[in-house]
Design a protein around this motif. Structure first.
Motif, mmCIF file in Angstrom:
data_model
loop_
_atom_site.group_PDB
_atom_site.id
_atom_site.type_symbol
_atom_site.label_atom_id
_atom_site.label_comp_id
_atom_site.label_asym_id
_atom_site.label_seq_id
_atom_site.Cartn_x
_atom_site.Cartn_y
_atom_site.Cartn_z
ATOM 1 N N PRO A 139 42.950 46.837 50.353
ATOM 2 C CA PRO A 139 43.613 48.148 49.795
ATOM 3 C C PRO A 139 43.572 48.354 48.294
ATOM 4 C CG PRO A 139 45.336 46.496 50.412
ATOM 5 C CD PRO A 139 43.877 46.031 50.538
ATOM 6 N N GLY A 140 43.239 47.219 47.496
ATOM 7 C CA GLY A 140 43.435 47.462 46.198
ATOM 8 C C GLY A 140 43.655 46.292 45.354
ATOM 9 N N ASP A 141 44.839 45.424 45.933
ATOM 10 C CA ASP A 141 45.029 44.050 45.208
ATOM 11 C C ASP A 141 43.615 43.104 45.442
ATOM 12 O OD1 ASP A 141 45.805 41.417 44.613
ATOM 13 O OD2 ASP A 141 47.808 41.789 45.550
ATOM 14 N N PRO A 142 43.444 42.588 44.184
ATOM 15 C CA PRO A 142 42.175 42.033 44.245
ATOM 16 C C PRO A 142 42.158 40.523 45.260
ATOM 17 C CG PRO A 142 42.367 42.760 42.032
ATOM 18 C CD PRO A 142 43.621 43.064 42.778
ATOM 19 N N GLU A 143 43.391 40.389 45.362
ATOM 20 C CA GLU A 143 43.500 38.816 46.033
ATOM 21 C C GLU A 143 43.738 39.043 47.612
ATOM 22 O OE1 GLU A 143 45.992 36.027 42.957
ATOM 23 O OE2 GLU A 143 47.195 37.246 44.475
#
Length: 254
Positions: free
Chosen positions: A11-15
């Motif tokens: 969703p967006g968080d690179p992790e």
């Protein structure tokens, strides 16, 4: 011959990309990513010399030309989509073209924004005696929605609902939901779930439109509606001490 990998970047968080998805990005010779929604940080692990393309400025034909030519040149291609590619990902048309060209591909799933939104709100879509069904949908826009899947029709089930790509039409969303959901039904809007600049608004059907406009949320947001956002539910049988299943005997059986 190498394969094409369709990767759900999360969703967006690179992790929040999967370990497998990140590994393929590290190995890829060509990376085509949806730069309008996938942060550049997600692909910064790429190897030296990898060719990077932002599909936000490209047509389907351009994407597929680079993909097919890359594979025919013996290159590994990573096609990086936002969230999970199977939900509003438009990757079926790409796979069909690869089939026509006898090119092998693999899909690596990712975390969808509707899951990240629930995580941000610390809510569970499938609460016992509240809802055991999750509906993912959207309003008609440039892409139409079949009439049988109108928001009013889906709202008649009063199931847990995640509405994509529709916050810019929040008044219409509320109008259609109100046909079946009471005006005090809890509803939340989460913009850019899991991003550093995430924003969330929590209200009820009666006032959510006003709250959303006040926060100037008009794109990249999930609308979540249903009583799963409330606090009344029954406890799960899964950990009930009186409930027997193949891994645990109930208290009365001990």
């Amino acid at each position: 011959m190498e394969k094409v990998y369709f990767i759900g970047a999360g969703p967006g968080d690179p992790e929040l990309i999967t370990v497998k998805g990140q590994r393929i990005i590290k190995e890829a010779d060509i990376i085509i990513y949806a730069g309008s929604l996938v942060p550049r940080e997600v692909i910064e692990c790429h190897k030296d010399g990898a060719l990077i393309y932002n599909s936000a400025t490209m047509t389907l034909e351009e994407v597929m030309d680079i993909t097919i030519n890359g594979i025919k040149s013996g290159k590994k291609v990573a096609r990086v989509h936002t969230g999970d590619p199977s939900i509003f990902g438009a990757h079926r048309e790409q796979m069909d073209i690869l089939d026509e060209n006898n090119i092998e591909y693999e899909v690596i799933p990712g975390v969808s924004s509707f899951l990240a939104a629930a995580a941000s709100l610390k809510k569970e879509y499938t609460l016992p005696d509240v809802s055991q069904t999750v509906i993912c949908t959207r309003l008609s826009g440039r892409t139409s929605v079949p009439q049988r899947e109108s928001l009013e029709s889906l709202a008649s089930h009063q199931a847990s609902m995640a509405i994509f790509l529709s916050v810019q039409m929040i008044d219409e969303v509320v109008k259609k939901l109100s046909v079946y959901y009471p005006e005090d039904t809890p509803i939340a809007v989460v913009q850019r779930a899991s991003w550093k600049d995430e924003k969330k608004v929590i209200g009820i059907l009666k006032n959510i439109s006003e709250l959303v406009k006040k926060e100037k949320i008009n794109k990249t947001a999930q609308i979540l509606v249903g009583n799963f956002l409330g606090n009344n539910y029954s406890k799960s049988k899964l950990y009930d001490k009186t409930f027997t299943h193949e891994y645990r005997k109930g208290k009365e059986d001990v």
